[in-house]
Design a protein around this motif. Structure first.
Motif, PDB file in Angstrom:
ATOM      1  N   LYS A   8     -10.453  -1.946  80.532  1.00  0.00           N
ATOM      2  CA  LYS A   8      -9.599  -3.158  79.660  1.00  0.00           C
ATOM      3  C   LYS A   8     -10.784  -3.463  78.637  1.00  0.00           C
ATOM      4  O   LYS A   8     -11.276  -2.539  78.094  1.00  0.00           O
ATOM      5  CB  LYS A   8      -9.462  -4.236  80.724  1.00  0.00           C
ATOM      6  CG  LYS A   8      -8.357  -4.016  81.986  1.00  0.00           C
ATOM      7  CD  LYS A   8      -7.917  -5.012  82.458  1.00  0.00           C
ATOM      8  CE  LYS A   8      -7.261  -4.670  83.705  1.00  0.00           C
ATOM      9  NZ  LYS A   8      -6.480  -5.597  84.492  1.00  0.00           N
ATOM     10  N   GLU A 157       2.753  -0.695  88.833  1.00  0.00           N
ATOM     11  CA  GLU A 157       1.865  -1.624  88.881  1.00  0.00           C
ATOM     12  C   GLU A 157       2.622  -2.909  89.109  1.00  0.00           C
ATOM     13  O   GLU A 157       3.128  -3.279  87.828  1.00  0.00           O
ATOM     14  CB  GLU A 157       0.918  -1.444  87.723  1.00  0.00           C
ATOM     15  CG  GLU A 157      -0.047  -0.518  87.583  1.00  0.00           C
ATOM     16  CD  GLU A 157      -1.200  -0.635  86.635  1.00  0.00           C
ATOM     17  OE1 GLU A 157      -2.163  -0.402  87.386  1.00  0.00           O
ATOM     18  OE2 GLU A 157      -1.384  -1.037  85.548  1.00  0.00           O
ATOM     19  N   GLY A 163      -5.043  -7.714  88.692  1.00  0.00           N
ATOM     20  CA  GLY A 163      -6.043  -8.867  88.474  1.00  0.00           C
ATOM     21  C   GLY A 163      -5.995 -10.166  89.492  1.00  0.00           C
ATOM     22  O   GLY A 163      -6.617 -11.114  89.231  1.00  0.00           O
ATOM     23  N   GLY A 214      -8.281  -1.518  87.826  1.00  0.00           N
ATOM     24  CA  GLY A 214      -8.851  -2.316  86.940  1.00  0.00           C
ATOM     25  C   GLY A 214     -10.075  -2.892  87.240  1.00  0.00           C
ATOM     26  O   GLY A 214     -11.268  -2.469  87.238  1.00  0.00           O
ATOM     27  N   SER A 215     -10.082  -4.291  87.623  1.00  0.00           N
ATOM     28  CA  SER A 215     -11.486  -4.686  88.068  1.00  0.00           C
ATOM     29  C   SER A 215     -12.409  -4.330  88.889  1.00  0.00           C
ATOM     30  O   SER A 215     -13.713  -4.257  88.525  1.00  0.00           O
ATOM     31  CB  SER A 215     -10.880  -6.325  88.634  1.00  0.00           C
ATOM     32  OG  SER A 215      -9.816  -6.853  88.409  1.00  0.00           O
TER      33      SER A 215
HETATM   34  C1  PEP Z   1      -4.777  -2.612  85.715  1.00  0.00           C
HETATM   35  O1  PEP Z   1      -5.248  -3.406  84.794  1.00  0.00           O
HETATM   36  O2  PEP Z   1      -4.277  -1.720  85.580  1.00  0.00           O
HETATM   37  C2  PEP Z   1      -5.081  -3.064  87.228  1.00  0.00           C
HETATM   38  C3  PEP Z   1      -4.567  -2.306  88.332  1.00  0.00           C
HETATM   39  O3  PEP Z   1      -5.935  -4.093  87.311  1.00  0.00           O
HETATM   40  P1  PEP Z   1      -6.523  -4.735  88.674  1.00  0.00           P
HETATM   41  O4  PEP Z   1      -7.015  -3.740  89.394  1.00  0.00           O
HETATM   42  O5  PEP Z   1      -7.641  -5.774  88.303  1.00  0.00           O
HETATM   43  O6  PEP Z   1      -5.297  -5.369  89.340  1.00  0.00           O
END
Ligand code: PEP
Length: 236
Positions: A8, A157, A163, A214-215
């Motif tokens: 990100k 997702e 997030g 992501g995070s």
């Molecule tokens: C993403 O942004 O694709 C994602 C899965 O974020 P997170 O793992 O933070 O939920």
């Protein structure tokens, strides 16, 4: 399996290069045969001659031109980038990207042979409306997309899981993945609050071919552990 990190709007170019080098070192020293993808912030793209596949989080369907703030093909070619993330929920919901624009992006980069990670997923209201309405919503995100494209990877997702620390149950993930496999045989990743503590269980589910993180991927050692889990599952 495919283990992907969406960085990100985090990490400078210097930090990103150090991160990719750490992953590359891990992959090489542990003889990892999983496919590891990293999507850095646009200004952190660089020449990374490693075993890690680097992709762009976004690009406009153009070679170059008057599209202020966007990347075009020339900016990807500069760093030999041949992988793109399309349809991420933050692009759909924060930046208002429509299905029509996503299809244009998809077709433009498909014609160039890019590996495309195409994201789909429902907001909480659709999940709460029941399975039929939820699946209708997700199905609309497949409209105009060539589900047989050879370099396609799909990422499921749920928007409400991204997030937030919330995740569907393992049964729910498997259930949606099984339904989505009917729509496309492309590798299907799960994304949404995957962490080092739940990655192994998610990766072990039927019809889960990998994860998009992501995070939690911002911690290289955590992300490396997830890569290791995938390797162990595949070795067994
Ligand atoms: C993403 O942004 O694709 C994602 C899965 O974020 P997170 O793992 O933070 O939920």
């Amino acid at each position: 399996m495919i283990i992907a990190a969406n960085l990100k709007t985090n990490f400078t170019r210097k930090e990103t290069n150090a991160y990719i080098a750490e992953l590359d070192n891990f992959v090489k020293s542990n003889s990892v045969s999983q496919e590891v993808l990293v999507f850095p912030a646009p200004s952190s793209l660089d020449d990374n001659a490693t075993d890690i596949v680097v992709g762009t989080q976004n690009a406009y369907p153009t070679k170059e031109g008057a599209f202020t703030g966007e990347l075009g093909l020339v900016h990807l070619e500069e760093f030999s980038i041949k992988t793109i993330l399309i349809g991420h929920s933050e692009r759909r919901h924060i930046f208002g990207e429509t299905q029509e624009l996503l299809v244009k992006k998809f077709n433009f980069y498909k014609d160039l042979g890019f590996k495309i990670v195409y994201c789909v997923g429902e907001p909480l209201a659709k999940r709460e409306a029941g399975k039929e309405e939820m699946m209708e919503y997700i199905s609309a995100q497949y409209e105009g997309i060539d589900t047989e494209y050879e370099n396609l990877i799909i990422a499921y997702e749920p928007v409400w899981a991204i997030g937030t620390g919330l995740t569907p149950t393992l049964e729910d993930i498997e259930d949606v993945h099984t339904a989505l496999k009917e729509k496309s045989k492309a590798p299907l990743l799960y994304g949404g609050s995957v962490k080092v503590t739940n990655a192994k269980e998610v990766l072990s589910l039927n019809n889960v071919d990998g994860i998009l993180v992501g995070s939690a991927a911002l911690y290289a050692e955590h992300f490396c552990s997830m890569i290791q889990f995938a390797q162990e599952i595949e070795n067994n």
